[in-house]
Write an enzyme that holds these catalytic residues in place. Structure first.
Site, PDB file in Angstrom:
ATOM      1  N   GLU A  32      15.134  -7.226 -15.883  1.00 53.07           N
ATOM      2  CA  GLU A  32      14.950  -7.631 -14.480  1.00 53.07           C
ATOM      3  C   GLU A  32      16.204  -7.277 -13.700  1.00 53.07           C
ATOM      4  OE1 GLU A  32      12.574  -8.999 -12.315  1.00 53.07           O
ATOM      5  OE2 GLU A  32      14.263  -8.696 -10.950  1.00 53.07           O
ATOM      6  N   ARG A  33      16.000  -6.610 -12.539  1.00 51.21           N
ATOM      7  CA  ARG A  33      17.182  -6.195 -11.774  1.00 51.21           C
ATOM      8  C   ARG A  33      17.837  -7.357 -11.016  1.00 51.21           C
ATOM      9  NH1 ARG A  33      14.237  -2.166  -7.438  1.00 51.21           N
ATOM     10  NH2 ARG A  33      12.718  -3.675  -6.748  1.00 51.21           N
ATOM     11  N   LEU A  37      14.957 -14.880 -12.713  1.00 51.63           N
ATOM     12  CA  LEU A  37      13.590 -14.482 -13.044  1.00 51.63           C
ATOM     13  C   LEU A  37      12.649 -14.915 -11.911  1.00 51.63           C
ATOM     14  CD1 LEU A  37      13.521 -15.460 -16.838  1.00 51.63           C
ATOM     15  CD2 LEU A  37      14.256 -13.328 -15.760  1.00 51.63           C
ATOM     16  N   GLY A 113      15.835  -0.815 -14.673  1.00 45.73           N
ATOM     17  CA  GLY A 113      15.386   0.022 -15.786  1.00 45.73           C
ATOM     18  C   GLY A 113      14.752   1.312 -15.315  1.00 45.73           C
ATOM     19  N   ILE A 182      -2.045 -11.124   5.787  1.00 47.68           N
ATOM     20  CA  ILE A 182      -1.663 -12.418   5.223  1.00 47.68           C
ATOM     21  C   ILE A 182      -0.196 -12.736   5.496  1.00 47.68           C
ATOM     22  CG2 ILE A 182      -1.456 -13.719   3.089  1.00 47.68           C
ATOM     23  CD1 ILE A 182      -4.002 -12.541   2.118  1.00 47.68           C
ATOM     24  N   ARG A 270       2.140  -3.593   1.398  1.00 47.30           N
ATOM     25  CA  ARG A 270       3.189  -3.352   0.417  1.00 47.30           C
ATOM     26  C   ARG A 270       2.896  -2.045  -0.320  1.00 47.30           C
ATOM     27  NH1 ARG A 270       6.562  -7.629  -0.554  1.00 47.30           N
ATOM     28  NH2 ARG A 270       7.090  -6.755  -2.581  1.00 47.30           N
ATOM     29  N   ALA A 318      -0.281 -12.360  -7.121  1.00 41.76           N
ATOM     30  CA  ALA A 318       0.371 -12.880  -8.327  1.00 41.76           C
ATOM     31  C   ALA A 318      -0.654 -13.314  -9.368  1.00 41.76           C
ATOM     32  CB  ALA A 318       1.274 -14.054  -7.942  1.00 41.76           C
ATOM     33  N   HIS A 442     -16.980 -38.060  -2.846  1.00 43.85           N
ATOM     34  CA  HIS A 442     -17.072 -38.336  -1.410  1.00 43.85           C
ATOM     35  C   HIS A 442     -15.986 -39.332  -1.017  1.00 43.85           C
ATOM     36  CE1 HIS A 442     -18.876 -38.919   2.524  1.00 43.85           C
ATOM     37  NE2 HIS A 442     -18.748 -40.235   2.334  1.00 43.85           N
TER      38      HIS A 442
HETATM   39  P1  NAD Z   1      -2.065  -6.998   4.345  1.00 46.42           P
HETATM   40  O1  NAD Z   1      -2.711  -5.772   3.852  1.00 46.42           O
HETATM   41  O2  NAD Z   1      -2.650  -8.320   4.036  1.00 46.42           O
HETATM   42  O3  NAD Z   1      -1.967  -6.940   5.943  1.00 46.42           O
HETATM   43  C1  NAD Z   1      -1.399  -5.875   6.638  1.00 46.42           C
HETATM   44  C2  NAD Z   1      -2.065  -5.833   7.999  1.00 46.42           C
HETATM   45  O4  NAD Z   1      -1.370  -4.901   8.802  1.00 46.42           O
HETATM   46  C3  NAD Z   1      -3.512  -5.383   7.915  1.00 46.42           C
HETATM   47  O5  NAD Z   1      -4.312  -6.288   8.636  1.00 46.42           O
HETATM   48  C4  NAD Z   1      -3.474  -4.001   8.561  1.00 46.42           C
HETATM   49  O6  NAD Z   1      -4.660  -3.676   9.222  1.00 46.42           O
HETATM   50  C5  NAD Z   1      -2.310  -4.148   9.510  1.00 46.42           C
HETATM   51  N1  NAD Z   1      -1.653  -2.886   9.864  1.00 46.42           N
HETATM   52  C6  NAD Z   1      -1.393  -1.831   9.067  1.00 46.42           C
HETATM   53  N2  NAD Z   1      -0.756  -0.869   9.747  1.00 46.42           N
HETATM   54  C7  NAD Z   1      -0.612  -1.328  11.009  1.00 46.42           C
HETATM   55  C8  NAD Z   1      -0.037  -0.789  12.192  1.00 46.42           C
HETATM   56  N3  NAD Z   1       0.520   0.415  12.207  1.00 46.42           N
HETATM   57  N4  NAD Z   1      -0.062  -1.540  13.321  1.00 46.42           N
HETATM   58  C9  NAD Z   1      -0.624  -2.770  13.311  1.00 46.42           C
HETATM   59  N5  NAD Z   1      -1.182  -3.322  12.227  1.00 46.42           N
HETATM   60  C10 NAD Z   1      -1.177  -2.615  11.085  1.00 46.42           C
HETATM   61  O7  NAD Z   1      -0.548  -6.885   3.900  1.00 46.42           O
HETATM   62  P2  NAD Z   1       0.644  -7.921   4.061  1.00 46.42           P
HETATM   63  O8  NAD Z   1       0.240  -9.070   4.922  1.00 46.42           O
HETATM   64  O9  NAD Z   1       1.841  -7.118   4.437  1.00 46.42           O
HETATM   65  O10 NAD Z   1       0.800  -8.416   2.589  1.00 46.42           O
HETATM   66  C11 NAD Z   1       1.155  -7.503   1.557  1.00 46.42           C
HETATM   67  C12 NAD Z   1       0.571  -7.894   0.243  1.00 46.42           C
HETATM   68  O11 NAD Z   1       1.091  -9.111  -0.206  1.00 46.42           O
HETATM   69  C13 NAD Z   1      -0.927  -8.034   0.307  1.00 46.42           C
HETATM   70  O12 NAD Z   1      -1.465  -7.406  -0.837  1.00 46.42           O
HETATM   71  C14 NAD Z   1      -1.153  -9.494   0.253  1.00 46.42           C
HETATM   72  O13 NAD Z   1      -2.379  -9.802  -0.380  1.00 46.42           O
HETATM   73  C15 NAD Z   1       0.047  -9.987  -0.538  1.00 46.42           C
HETATM   74  N6  NAD Z   1       0.360 -11.333  -0.087  1.00 46.42           N
HETATM   75  C16 NAD Z   1      -0.430 -12.350  -0.490  1.00 46.42           C
HETATM   76  C17 NAD Z   1      -0.202 -13.621  -0.037  1.00 46.42           C
HETATM   77  C18 NAD Z   1      -1.096 -14.732  -0.463  1.00 46.42           C
HETATM   78  O14 NAD Z   1      -1.810 -14.577  -1.451  1.00 46.42           O
HETATM   79  N7  NAD Z   1      -1.139 -15.841   0.265  1.00 46.42           N
HETATM   80  C19 NAD Z   1       0.818 -13.878   0.859  1.00 46.42           C
HETATM   81  C20 NAD Z   1       1.594 -12.821   1.258  1.00 46.42           C
HETATM   82  C21 NAD Z   1       1.342 -11.549   0.782  1.00 46.42           C
END
Ligand code: NAD
Length: 474
Positions: A32-33, A37, A113, A182, A270, A318, A442
């Site tokens: 792990e970098r 952890l 790594g 999200i 991402r 995750a 309930h």
């Molecule tokens: P995401 O894919 O959920 O949302 C990115 C949003 O940006 C999308 O709605 C997309 O249409 C929009 N977008 C893309 N390019 C754009 C642009 N040029 N201009 C305007 N809007 C644009 O990705 P995220 O919110 O960055 O999250 C990354 C990853 O991390 C996802 O896979 C997500 O599921 C995960 N994540 C999960 C959770 C959770 O489970 N609660 C929380 C955070 C992140």
């Protein structure tokens, strides 16, 4: 140094794989970098964001109790203490992982790594030291990093990604959230509660495009009323750093405009880290986007090298990585495991929360699936009303013929916890009668799942089962 099995990356997928493999008798080295952890999720993702979202919830809920006669004045916000508290939450979990690794005899090597052959890795530490590691098997769990856009200025303190947003260095007066997915909406929830004027720009015509529009609607309505602006079907075209802020160019249905912001959070998805590991030296195939293709046993094209988590593809979650990590460890230890989950739930921990699993209604329509749905509005849930909230919805998609559950979408407080029941129901092949006849306690929000099934079945008594028949007097 030698390892029977090396795991590269100690996020939820990587540490799970390492621990499970050690429990199955393997001599494991975990590389792990970071000095701790837990990976992105524990350190700069799921956990710190949930801690800050809890703080946001306390602020919002206190404010909302004023009409109920509980008048709280706005509390002073000490960002340093809030940050320390959040880091305390993270520290308890990462500290626990270190102990678990020790108890299992997993050797942790800190450093970055990279593969040098199909059976060797080099681990470089920050002081320039390099450790050569020979391995029998490897599990790649090196995750992903925030994606960016070409016009975003690099190195500007005013531009942040999810990691920067979680640092809460300051509360910007005007925050632009670039991406209504999200991460964008969870961080918008936090910064709005802390006092920022939030604008969200989303390129699609819906926030959280993966979920059904009716499930997202209550969240959209609430944030539209509270935030500066939610700009859908809008593209950011330029960001220019100026002494007084970031001048952002946007193009939407209403035309082009520019606006000044104090900070911009870039949350447009991402990107996998598959191109950073010198995988070609190991002969492991990486696709053009940086993902590592795997089979159901999580094997790459090189038999002794497995890959799991964000680096193998969407959804980058995750809980998907954890299950894949177990499969990879078990297969590496000679067990006949395979990743065979039917569904993977998704949750946005916004206010209200949005959660969905399995087939969405939009997907069912697009695929021509013969389906029926049961929709229960939380305005008829006593528990929801007692929380001071009435906007939630639970919707279940059923196969029209077999009446088996195919998918579920929930919006409302605690939707993220509730969706697990629907995931289990799908995995178990439950039908509407199974769900409706299961006695839910309930008054709870979980009842809304049973009641949505009753809506589909026509057996509901808390609401009218169908549009009422016209009376004789019309
Ligand atoms: P995401 O894919 O959920 O949302 C990115 C949003 O940006 C999308 O709605 C997309 O249409 C929009 N977008 C893309 N390019 C754009 C642009 N040029 N201009 C305007 N809007 C644009 O990705 P995220 O919110 O960055 O999250 C990354 C990853 O991390 C996802 O896979 C997500 O599921 C995960 N994540 C999960 C959770 C959770 O489970 N609660 C929380 C955070 C992140």
């Amino acid at each position: 140094m030698e390892a029977e099995l090396v795991v590269l990356g100690a996020g939820p997928g990587g540490y799970t794989a390492a621990f499970r493999a050690a429990d199955l008798g393997k001599k494991v080295v975990l590389v792990e970098r970071a000095p701790v952890l837990g990976g992105v999720c524990l350190n700069v993702g799921c956990i710190p964001s949930k801690a800050l979202l809890h703080a946001a919830k306390v602020l919002e809920e206190a404010h909302e109790m004023v009409p109920a006669g509980l008048g709280f004045s706005r509390p002073p916000i000490d960002l340093d203490k809030l940050r320390q508290w959040k880091e305390g939450v993270v520290g308890r979990l990462t500290g626990g992982l270190t102990k678990l690794a020790q108890m299992r005899g997993v050797t942790v090597v800190q450093g970055t790594g990279r593969f040098v052959s199909p059976s060797e890795m080099e681990v470089s530490d920050e002081r320039g030291g390099v450790t050569r590691l020979a391995f029998g098997q490897a599990i790649i769990a090196a995750g992903s990093e925030p994606a960016t856009l070409p016009f975003v200025p690099r190195g500007s303190a005013r531009v942040i990604d999810s990691t920067g947003a979680l640092e809460i260095e300051s509360v910007p007066e005007r925050l632009l959230v670039l991406g209504g997915g999200i991460i964008g909406l969870e961080m918008a929830t936090v910064y709005h509660a802390l006092g920022s004027k939030v604008t969200v720009v989303e390129i699609q015509n819906q926030i959280i495009p993966g979920a059904d529009v009716d499930i997202v609607a209550p969240l959209l309505k609430r944030i539209k009323a509270r935030y500066e602006a939610i700009k859908l079907a809008t593209k950011v075209t330029s960001i220019e750093e100026r002494p007084d802020g970031l001048m952002v160019g946007m193009e939407g249905a209403a035309g082009a405009e520019t606006q000044l912001f104090d900070k911009v959070l870039v949350a447009v998805g991402r990107a996998p880290n598959g191109r950073q590991l010198n995988l070609e030296a190991a002969g492991v195939r990486v696709d053009e986007r940086g993902f590592v293709p795997v089979d159901r046993q999580m094997r790459t094209n090189v038999r002794q090298i497995f890959a799991i988590g964000d680096i193998v593809g969407q959804p980058m979650l995750a809980h998907k990585a954890v299950h894949e990590g177990k499969v990879a460890a078990e297969v590496a230890a000679g067990l006949h495991s395979a990743f065979d989950a039917h569904v993977i739930p998704s949750v946005a921990y916004t206010d209200p929360e949005v959660a969905w699993v399995g087939l969405t209604e939009a997907e069912a329509v697009a695929k021509g699936v013969a389906f029926g749905k049961g929709v229960f509005p939380w305005a008829a849930s006593g528990r929801s009303l007692s929380l001071g909230r009435d906007e939630g919805v639970t919707k279940i998609i059923f196969d029209k013929e077999t009446k088996r559950i195919l998918g579920c979408g929930i919006v409302g407080p605690n939707a993220g916890d509730l969706i697990a029941e629907a995931a289990l129901a799908i995995e178990m092949g439950a039908d509407a009668a199974d769900i409706g006849a299961t006695i839910h306690p309930h008054p709870t929000l979980s009842e809304t799942i049973g009641l949505a099934a009753e809506m589909f079945e026509g057996t509901i008594t808390d609401l009218m089962p169908r549009p009422p028949a016209r009376s004789a007097r019309g």
